[in-house]
Design an enzyme around this catalytic site. Sequence first.
Site, PDB file in Angstrom:
ATOM      1  CG  ASP A  94      39.457  22.523  56.245  1.00 39.31           C
ATOM      2  OD1 ASP A  94      38.985  23.289  55.405  1.00 39.31           O
ATOM      3  OD2 ASP A  94      39.021  22.446  57.406  1.00 39.31           O
ATOM      4  CD  GLU A 124      39.460  25.781  52.969  1.00 33.26           C
ATOM      5  OE1 GLU A 124      39.440  25.465  54.174  1.00 33.26           O
ATOM      6  OE2 GLU A 124      38.432  26.080  52.339  1.00 33.26           O
ATOM      7  CE1 TYR A 131      39.349  21.524  62.179  1.00 28.12           C
ATOM      8  CE2 TYR A 131      40.191  21.243  59.964  1.00 28.12           C
ATOM      9  CZ  TYR A 131      39.216  21.702  60.818  1.00 28.12           C
ATOM     10  OH  TYR A 131      38.113  22.341  60.323  1.00 28.12           O
ATOM     11  CD  GLU A 191      34.485  25.898  51.660  1.00 32.56           C
ATOM     12  OE1 GLU A 191      34.229  26.207  52.833  1.00 32.56           O
ATOM     13  OE2 GLU A 191      35.622  25.597  51.269  1.00 32.56           O
ATOM     14  CD  GLU A 225      35.695  26.360  56.085  1.00 29.35           C
ATOM     15  OE1 GLU A 225      35.754  26.746  54.910  1.00 29.35           O
ATOM     16  OE2 GLU A 225      36.563  25.627  56.590  1.00 29.35           O
TER      17      GLU A 225
HETATM   18 FE   LIG Z   1      36.588  26.368  53.211  1.00 30.57          FE
HETATM   19 FE   LIG Z   2      38.332  25.102  55.825  1.00 30.07          FE
END
Ligand SMILES: [Fe+2]
Ligand SMILES: [Fe+2]
Length: 360
Positions: A94, A124, A131, A191, A225
């Site tokens: 990402d 992204e 995360y 993706e 995504e």
């Molecule tokens: Fe993506």
């Molecule tokens: Fe992503």
Amino acid sequence: MPGINETMSQKRLFNPEGTRDRSVQRLVGGPSTNLLEFDNCRYGWAEELYKKMRSFFWIPDELPLVDDKRQYPTLTPHEQDAYKKTLSFLIFLDSIQIDNLGAIASYITAPEVTACLKAQAFFETIHAQSYDYLLTSVVDHMTRDAVYDLWKDDSHLLRRNRFITDLYEKFIADPSPENFIRSCMADFLLEGVYFYSGFAFFYTLGRQDKMGGTVSMIRLIQRDENTHLALFTDIMRTLMDENREWFTPGIMSDLTAMVKTAVTHEIEWGKYVTRNQILGLSDQAIEMYIKYLGNIRSKAVNLPEPYPDQKTHPLSWIESYSSMNLTKTDFFERRVTNYQKTGKNFNIGRLRPPSQNEQK
Ligand SMILES: [Fe+2]
Ligand SMILES: [Fe+2]
């Protein structure tokens, strides 16, 4: 248009010779003014996708992860290991996507498609931030640091990450149509194939009512995504349609080889991460699932199925997690509509993933 191995020109920022006549526009090398006007755009699919992406906006740090922090130490060692490795890979992918999409957009002469690429780069960024938030909230800071550095020490992860970035960098260093096609195909496969054994791992946790906050976050990410996959599917199809001379039999078999490589890498990675020790995600299931994805992705861009024997989806329950908002009957869609502000807080309690019973 340049030949397949010649150098492509970046679009001009200021283009007084450009025209608003949509009938003569092209995805690359077109006479665009760069003015964004959805009402008069060449590619209706891009307008639709942009609006869908915009409607999916979400804020990672408003998802509660207190229960995940409590549950994480109770996961099996294999589950903890898979959790960390999968996150490490996703963080890398990402994060590099954010910049690479800009490199592709520099050559796109349809402002509505550029808008989608820029919107994708923003999402992204949300994913990379999610995360970060996940690791800060769920694990201690030493584990967090280790996950961020894992790609440097783990030879398998390093190999995979290098393979992907090499394809991207090759186009940046030598912007020929051939390298552009390969870079777009790499995006399409990233993706559409690269994330999937990782997502499947998180969904197996969800099925066992484990790490509900993480699973909710992954589902929101996968919802995004899906739009990125749709974008690169349309980009590949449009390139094929408008530049037939580039898509020689040699290039087409090259693209099929790329699908096979992506599938092989994802299967090896999935097996390496799960060690055949994750409930509901055997080595065999991973292999069948990723080959199945290789087939449907190939068909989407007019390539032959590389695994004709793998006709069926071996883990069809995953679709109830991953295809949200694509069908009216999807249970998660009903919950997402409740993701609305109530005072200062989002009503996100109902984002809890379904238990195995609910999926029936
Ligand atoms: Fe993506
Ligand atoms: Fe992503």
